[in-house]
Design a protein around this motif. Structure first.
Motif, mmCIF file in Angstrom:
data_model
loop_
_atom_site.group_PDB
_atom_site.id
_atom_site.type_symbol
_atom_site.label_atom_id
_atom_site.label_comp_id
_atom_site.label_asym_id
_atom_site.label_seq_id
_atom_site.Cartn_x
_atom_site.Cartn_y
_atom_site.Cartn_z
ATOM 1 N N LEU A 133 0.842 -1.198 0.000
ATOM 2 C CA LEU A 133 0.000 0.000 0.000
ATOM 3 C C LEU A 133 0.876 1.246 0.000
ATOM 4 O O LEU A 133 1.991 1.220 0.519
ATOM 5 N N ILE A 134 0.361 2.322 -0.547
ATOM 6 C CA ILE A 134 1.047 3.611 -0.526
ATOM 7 C C ILE A 134 0.255 4.528 0.396
ATOM 8 O O ILE A 134 -0.942 4.709 0.228
ATOM 9 N N PHE A 135 0.965 5.076 1.394
ATOM 10 C CA PHE A 135 0.321 5.986 2.330
ATOM 11 C C PHE A 135 1.391 6.899 2.897
ATOM 12 O O PHE A 135 2.056 6.565 3.875
ATOM 13 N N LYS A 136 1.574 8.037 2.286
ATOM 14 C CA LYS A 136 2.715 8.890 2.620
ATOM 15 C C LYS A 136 2.577 9.688 3.904
ATOM 16 O O LYS A 136 3.550 10.224 4.406
ATOM 17 N N TYR A 137 1.409 9.765 4.468
ATOM 18 C CA TYR A 137 1.198 10.669 5.604
ATOM 19 C C TYR A 137 1.544 10.100 6.975
ATOM 20 O O TYR A 137 1.514 10.820 7.953
ATOM 21 N N LEU B 124 7.202 0.495 5.967
ATOM 22 C CA LEU B 124 6.724 -0.071 7.225
ATOM 23 C C LEU B 124 6.007 -1.373 6.902
ATOM 24 O O LEU B 124 5.282 -1.456 5.907
ATOM 25 N N THR B 125 6.217 -2.363 7.728
ATOM 26 C CA THR B 125 5.540 -3.640 7.531
ATOM 27 C C THR B 125 4.638 -3.926 8.712
ATOM 28 O O THR B 125 5.096 -4.016 9.848
ATOM 29 N N LEU B 126 3.369 -4.024 8.447
ATOM 30 C CA LEU B 126 2.367 -4.422 9.436
ATOM 31 C C LEU B 126 1.612 -5.593 8.823
ATOM 32 O O LEU B 126 0.861 -5.406 7.871
ATOM 33 N N TRP B 127 1.877 -6.775 9.353
ATOM 34 C CA TRP B 127 1.315 -7.999 8.767
ATOM 35 C C TRP B 127 -0.128 -7.806 8.353
ATOM 36 O O TRP B 127 -0.900 -7.308 9.152
ATOM 37 N N PRO B 128 -0.503 -8.142 7.166
ATOM 38 C CA PRO B 128 0.238 -8.686 6.020
ATOM 39 C C PRO B 128 0.629 -7.608 4.995
ATOM 40 O O PRO B 128 0.831 -7.920 3.829
ATOM 41 N N LEU B 129 0.744 -6.381 5.430
ATOM 42 C CA LEU B 129 0.954 -5.263 4.507
ATOM 43 C C LEU B 129 2.370 -4.711 4.548
ATOM 44 O O LEU B 129 2.984 -4.641 5.613
ATOM 45 N N ILE B 130 2.834 -4.277 3.400
ATOM 46 C CA ILE B 130 4.009 -3.426 3.301
ATOM 47 C C ILE B 130 3.460 -2.062 2.917
ATOM 48 O O ILE B 130 2.763 -1.926 1.904
ATOM 49 N N ASN C 276 12.732 -6.097 -0.301
ATOM 50 C CA ASN C 276 13.339 -7.273 0.328
ATOM 51 C C ASN C 276 13.465 -7.068 1.842
ATOM 52 O O ASN C 276 13.160 -7.976 2.626
ATOM 53 N N HIS C 277 13.887 -5.884 2.256
ATOM 54 C CA HIS C 277 13.986 -5.556 3.686
ATOM 55 C C HIS C 277 12.632 -5.754 4.373
ATOM 56 O O HIS C 277 12.543 -6.398 5.420
ATOM 57 N N GLU C 278 11.596 -5.224 3.761
ATOM 58 C CA GLU C 278 10.258 -5.331 4.361
ATOM 59 C C GLU C 278 9.745 -6.764 4.326
ATOM 60 O O GLU C 278 9.072 -7.218 5.261
ATOM 61 N N GLN D 290 7.717 -11.799 11.298
ATOM 62 C CA GLN D 290 6.407 -11.686 11.942
ATOM 63 C C GLN D 290 5.672 -13.015 11.921
ATOM 64 O O GLN D 290 5.065 -13.413 12.930
ATOM 65 N N VAL D 291 5.737 -13.727 10.800
ATOM 66 C CA VAL D 291 5.069 -15.029 10.694
ATOM 67 C C VAL D 291 5.708 -16.026 11.662
ATOM 68 O O VAL D 291 5.006 -16.779 12.340
ATOM 69 N N GLU D 292 7.036 -16.026 11.739
ATOM 70 C CA GLU D 292 7.729 -16.951 12.642
ATOM 71 C C GLU D 292 7.286 -16.764 14.091
ATOM 72 O O GLU D 292 7.199 -17.729 14.839
ATOM 73 N N LEU D 293 7.041 -15.539 14.471
ATOM 74 C CA LEU D 293 6.663 -15.249 15.852
ATOM 75 C C LEU D 293 5.147 -15.126 16.038
ATOM 76 O O LEU D 293 4.696 -14.648 17.080
ATOM 77 N N LEU D 294 4.409 -15.553 15.050
ATOM 78 C CA LEU D 294 2.950 -15.528 15.108
ATOM 79 C C LEU D 294 2.405 -14.104 15.311
ATOM 80 O O LEU D 294 1.489 -13.866 16.082
ATOM 81 N N ILE D 295 3.031 -13.170 14.686
ATOM 82 C CA ILE D 295 2.675 -11.761 14.533
ATOM 83 C C ILE D 295 2.713 -10.945 15.828
ATOM 84 O O ILE D 295 3.583 -10.112 15.997
ATOM 85 N N LEU D 296 1.798 -11.135 16.722
ATOM 86 C CA LEU D 296 1.732 -10.283 17.920
ATOM 87 C C LEU D 296 3.018 -10.320 18.756
ATOM 88 O O LEU D 296 3.521 -9.261 19.153
ATOM 89 N N PRO D 297 3.590 -11.503 19.040
ATOM 90 C CA PRO D 297 4.849 -11.509 19.797
ATOM 91 C C PRO D 297 5.976 -10.741 19.094
ATOM 92 O O PRO D 297 6.834 -10.164 19.765
ATOM 93 N N PHE D 298 5.953 -10.725 17.760
ATOM 94 C CA PHE D 298 6.950 -9.933 17.033
ATOM 95 C C PHE D 298 6.886 -8.478 17.473
ATOM 96 O O PHE D 298 7.906 -7.863 17.804
#
Length: 108
Positions: free
Chosen positions: A3-7, A16-22, A37-39, A46-54
């Motif tokens: 997604l693009i969100f410049k604000y 910024l990566t917020l599962w499942p979005l970049i 690639n970084h994101e 995030q998937v390895e840690l089941l998202i919230l613990p990440f």
């Protein structure tokens, strides 16, 4: 999904990566293979840690770093998840080769 969100970004940050979005600051950044690639490395973490613990560990490491370094940017750069992503973002095959839980290498 990208997604693009410049604000929502402070001036120095572009992604910024917020599962499942970049989320990117500008549409032209979709073509930046290194940034994407970084994101994607963060998505894998995030998937390895089941998202919230990440997110809990990320914030905890940042707060500890903030106390230790006394600097927002230095604390951010020393989060294990960021260390792994920054050190491997140039290797576009990294996610194919990456061992599970590899961010732990960067904790200590």
């Amino acid at each position: 999904m990208i997604l693009i969100f410049k604000y929502i970004f402070p001036k120095r940050y572009v992604g910024l990566t917020l599962w499942p979005l970049i989320i990117l600051k500008d549409g032209s950044l979709k073509k930046d293979a290194i940034l994407i690639n970084h994101e994607r490395i963060h998505l894998k973490q995030q998937v390895e840690l089941l998202i919230l613990p990440f997110y809990l560990l990320y914030i905890m490491e940042w707060l500890i770093g903030l106390c230790y370094y006394g600097n927002f940017v230095e604390a951010y750069r020393n989060i294990s998840f960021e260390k792994e992503a920054y050190q491997n973002e140039w290797n576009l095959n990294y996610l194919k080769e990456r061992p599970r839980w590899h961010f732990l290498k960067y904790v200590f």
